[in-house]
Scaffold this active site. Structure first.
Site, PDB file in Angstrom:
ATOM      1  N   GLY A 151       0.813  -1.213  -0.232  1.00 41.31           N
ATOM      2  CA  GLY A 151      -0.129  -0.036  -0.047  1.00 41.31           C
ATOM      3  C   GLY A 151       0.951   1.322   0.029  1.00 41.31           C
ATOM      4  N   ARG A 204       0.658  -4.971  -5.335  1.00 43.57           N
ATOM      5  CA  ARG A 204       0.809  -5.961  -4.482  1.00 43.57           C
ATOM      6  C   ARG A 204       0.875  -7.201  -5.490  1.00 43.57           C
ATOM      7  NH1 ARG A 204      -0.690  -4.007   0.393  1.00 43.57           N
ATOM      8  NH2 ARG A 204      -2.178  -2.559   0.653  1.00 43.57           N
ATOM      9  N   ASP A 262       5.118  -4.796   6.103  1.00 41.38           N
ATOM     10  CA  ASP A 262       5.629  -6.129   6.412  1.00 41.38           C
ATOM     11  C   ASP A 262       5.771  -7.180   5.581  1.00 41.38           C
ATOM     12  OD1 ASP A 262       6.091  -7.360   9.426  1.00 41.38           O
ATOM     13  OD2 ASP A 262       4.399  -8.738   8.858  1.00 41.38           O
ATOM     14  N   THR A 315       4.250   2.256   5.638  1.00 42.42           N
ATOM     15  CA  THR A 315       2.664   2.064   5.852  1.00 42.42           C
ATOM     16  C   THR A 315       2.115   2.916   6.855  1.00 42.42           C
ATOM     17  OG1 THR A 315       1.421   0.226   6.548  1.00 42.42           O
ATOM     18  CG2 THR A 315       3.771   0.119   7.341  1.00 42.42           C
ATOM     19  N   ASP A 373      -0.152   1.830   8.635  1.00 47.77           N
ATOM     20  CA  ASP A 373      -0.824   1.307   9.666  1.00 47.77           C
ATOM     21  C   ASP A 373       0.121   1.148  11.094  1.00 47.77           C
ATOM     22  OD1 ASP A 373      -2.495   0.311   8.067  1.00 47.77           O
ATOM     23  OD2 ASP A 373      -1.510  -1.492   7.192  1.00 47.77           O
ATOM     24  N   ASP A 432       2.239  -0.863  11.740  1.00 53.98           N
ATOM     25  CA  ASP A 432       2.162  -2.294  12.223  1.00 53.98           C
ATOM     26  C   ASP A 432       3.490  -3.231  12.057  1.00 53.98           C
ATOM     27  OD1 ASP A 432       2.081  -2.578   9.543  1.00 53.98           O
ATOM     28  OD2 ASP A 432       0.259  -3.825   9.826  1.00 53.98           O
ATOM     29  N   ARG A 470      -5.254  -2.367   9.226  1.00 56.24           N
ATOM     30  CA  ARG A 470      -5.243  -3.756   8.852  1.00 56.24           C
ATOM     31  C   ARG A 470      -5.654  -4.412  10.229  1.00 56.24           C
ATOM     32  NH1 ARG A 470      -3.382  -6.185   4.349  1.00 56.24           N
ATOM     33  NH2 ARG A 470      -2.263  -4.489   3.796  1.00 56.24           N
TER      34      ARG A 470
HETATM   35  O1  F6P Z   1      -1.588  -1.410   4.871  1.00 55.69           O
HETATM   36  C1  F6P Z   1      -2.197  -0.065   4.390  1.00 55.69           C
HETATM   37  C2  F6P Z   1      -3.575  -0.668   4.132  1.00 55.69           C
HETATM   38  O2  F6P Z   1      -4.340   0.615   3.950  1.00 55.69           O
HETATM   39  C3  F6P Z   1      -4.558  -1.042   5.108  1.00 55.69           C
HETATM   40  O3  F6P Z   1      -4.490   0.110   6.222  1.00 55.69           O
HETATM   41  C4  F6P Z   1      -5.612  -1.720   4.525  1.00 55.69           C
HETATM   42  O4  F6P Z   1      -6.077  -2.803   5.480  1.00 55.69           O
HETATM   43  C5  F6P Z   1      -4.998  -2.100   3.320  1.00 55.69           C
HETATM   44  O5  F6P Z   1      -3.728  -1.405   3.080  1.00 55.69           O
HETATM   45  C6  F6P Z   1      -5.870  -1.738   2.002  1.00 55.69           C
HETATM   46  O6  F6P Z   1      -5.229  -2.567   1.141  1.00 55.69           O
HETATM   47  P1  F6P Z   1      -5.744  -2.330  -0.484  1.00 55.69           P
HETATM   48  O7  F6P Z   1      -5.080  -1.189  -0.913  1.00 55.69           O
HETATM   49  O8  F6P Z   1      -5.021  -3.596  -1.197  1.00 55.69           O
HETATM   50  O9  F6P Z   1      -7.025  -1.999  -0.646  1.00 55.69           O
END
Ligand code: F6P
Length: 358
Positions: A50, A111, A142, A164, A166, A168, A210
């Site tokens: 992300g 991703r 991560d 990130t 998050d 995390d 997340r």
């Molecule tokens: O890791 C960052 C984040 O925005 C999280 O908070 C969320 O759960 C996820 O990515 C959403 O991912 P995507 O961009 O694949 O929808």
């Protein structure tokens, strides 16, 4: 954009011979022994997972400090996906000009499903060799660091920079983008409070994070939320949510904010439950991707800049397979494998403490 114009490869890698490679027989890039001085000349940098505000500032620092230290720096587009596809081109200092204040990532991100497979990872490692990259700086979360570990195990030296929203990543107290995301959420919730107050409503606001509650906890405290729900602390909707709202009404409150981390529940469901149990008009809001975008705050720009610098310093001193971290407010680095094995969890007491503010 300068980077777009410069994105022509000098020479196409020989994809056919790459495809014909026996994956069992991957030539490994030589690793430095401890203490040995780095002879790195070319490094790659990518953003993965992300996007997070401040990723550009980190990229800028890696590119500028790297080039100013005599390295050739190559931008890898679309994260590991672009690495495996050879979307790699040399960066100049001007390619990262006027990016420090920009959200998102000029390198773009992905991703990559392919990179979750062994052939995809080997392809990435081979491409690093095709481009003669002595190390790759991975800016991401991560999952991106686990990808970096796969590269490291295939002999491609890596350095991770935590990016990130998050916060995390266990081995670091801070991740790039966290501050901006929280400030964006606070600004949005302040606005929601205005309308909740005018209509005497309850608002349930779902924030990102997340499986972690860091964003929800801090944003909840900063916006005076009546209830904060995080994945780290189990809750009972009747006892911990409905009861608190009703107690608030008895104290004379006429509007209420419930902040829920996405890992702890869904705003729409909680909203329906609260309205049914209290009779108070309740509205859900999912803040969503607004939290990922926008111009990075001072905190994110400076942390990203120092972390980028530190990443290049690691490479220059032959310290590979490290994660740049913030520890005790200082920027330092830890071993990649050790960093990934660490655990961190938002303390339960935070939520108990927050209730004292109501
Ligand atoms: O890791 C960052 C984040 O925005 C999280 O908070 C969320 O759960 C996820 O990515 C959403 O991912 P995507 O961009 O694949 O929808």
């Amino acid at each position: 954009m300068a980077f777009e114009r410069n994105f022509e490869r000098d020479s196409e890698p020989d994809m056919d011979s790459l495809r014909a490679q026996n994956y069992e027989d991957v030539p490994l890039i030589k690793m430095l022994k401890a203490g040995e001085k780095s002879s790195a000349k070319k490094i790659g940098v990518l953003t993965s997972g992300g996007d997070a505000p401040g990723m550009n500032a980190a990229l800028r620092a890696v590119a500028r400090v790297g080039i100013n230290s005599g390295l050739e720096v190559y931008g890898i587009r679309r994260g590991y996906h672009g690495l495996a596809k050879g979307e790699i081109s040399q960066l100049g200092t001007r390619d990262v000009a006027e990016t420090i204040h920009k959200g998102g990532t000029i390198l773009m991100t992905a991703r990559s499903e392919e990179f979750r497979t062994t052939p995809g990872q080997i392809r990435g490692a081979l491409m690093a060799e095709v481009y003669d990259l002595d190390a790759i700086v991975v800016i991401g979360g991560d999952g991106s660091f686990r990808g970096a570990r796969c590269l490291a195990r295939l002999g491609v030296p890596v350095i991770g920079i935590p990016g990130t929203i998050d916060n995390d990543i266990s081995c670091t107290e801070y991740t790039i983008g966290y501050d901006t995301a929280m400030n964006t959420a606070v600004e949005a919730i302040d606005k929601i409070r205005d309308t909740a107050s005018s209509h005497e409503r309850c608002s349930v606001i779902e924030v990102m994070g997340r499986n972690a509650g860091y964003i929800a906890y801090n944003v909840g405290v900063a916006t005076g939320a009546e209830v904060i729900l995080v994945p780290e602390v189990p809750y009972d909707i009747e006892k911990d949510v409905v009861k608190t709202i009703l107690e608030g009404r008895n104290k004379g409150k006429s509007n209420y904010i419930i902040v829920v981390a996405e890992g702890a529940g869904h705003a729409t469901e909680i909203s329906a439950q609260v309205e049914k149990a209290t009779g108070i008009e309740t509205r859900p809001t999912v803040l969503g991707y607004i939290q990922r975008g926008g111009s990075p705050t001072l905190r994110d720009r400076t942390t990203a800049s120092v972390m980028g610098m530190r990443a290049v310093d690691c490479i220059l001193s032959g310290k590979y397979n490290r994660i740049i971290v913030e520890k005790g407010g200082k920027i330092t680095d830890v071993d990649l494998e050790e960093g990934l094995a660490m655990t961190k969890r938002m303390p339960e007491e935070h939520i108990v403490e927050a209730k004292r503010l109501l």
